[in-house]
Design a protein around this motif. Structure first.
Motif, PDB file in Angstrom:
ATOM      1  N   LEU A  67       0.825  -1.211   0.000  1.00  0.00           N
ATOM      2  CA  LEU A  67       0.000   0.000   0.000  1.00  0.00           C
ATOM      3  C   LEU A  67       0.857   1.258   0.000  1.00  0.00           C
ATOM      4  N   ALA A 124       0.618   4.151  -2.677  1.00  0.00           N
ATOM      5  CA  ALA A 124       0.394   5.541  -2.257  1.00  0.00           C
ATOM      6  C   ALA A 124       1.510   6.444  -2.783  1.00  0.00           C
ATOM      7  N   TYR A 164      -8.021   2.980   2.504  1.00  0.00           N
ATOM      8  CA  TYR A 164      -7.395   3.117   1.193  1.00  0.00           C
ATOM      9  C   TYR A 164      -8.446   3.008   0.103  1.00  0.00           C
ATOM     10  N   VAL A 176      -5.289   7.782   0.920  1.00  0.00           N
ATOM     11  CA  VAL A 176      -5.332   7.268   2.286  1.00  0.00           C
ATOM     12  C   VAL A 176      -6.106   8.266   3.130  1.00  0.00           C
TER      13      VAL A 176
END
Length: 87
Positions: free
Chosen positions: A45, A49, A65, A56
């Motif tokens: 993640l 990101a 998310y 987020v």
């Protein structure tokens, strides 16, 4: 575009993007779909990101998310250049 291409090159990240494309999900919820640890999911993640492919949202101690489709726009545009009307 390079960060997005590297991020989606990994199959687990592509599946994560699929999971969060319509709804926000927590790390725990995402991890339930895989046979890897939550810390490993968190690392994936983080890559997504950093590549601006997910957003987020913090709520208390939870992080939610969600896919950010516009993050793939440049990569999609680049790939579309390979498919012309002659193909």
């Amino acid at each position: 575009m390079d960060a997005a291409a590297r991020a989606v090159a990994e199959p687990t990240r592509r599946e994560i993007l699929h999971l969060v494309r319509h709804d926000e999900r927590t790390v725990s919820d995402i991890a339930e779909h895989f046979d890897i640890t939550r810390p490993a999911i968190s690392q994936h993640l983080r890559v997504l990101a950093d590549a601006e492919l997910v957003t987020v949202r913090n709520e208390g101690t939870r992080r939610y998310y969600r896919a950010r489709p516009e993050g793939l726009a440049e990569l999609t545009e680049w790939m579309a250049g390979f498919w012309t009307s002659s193909l």
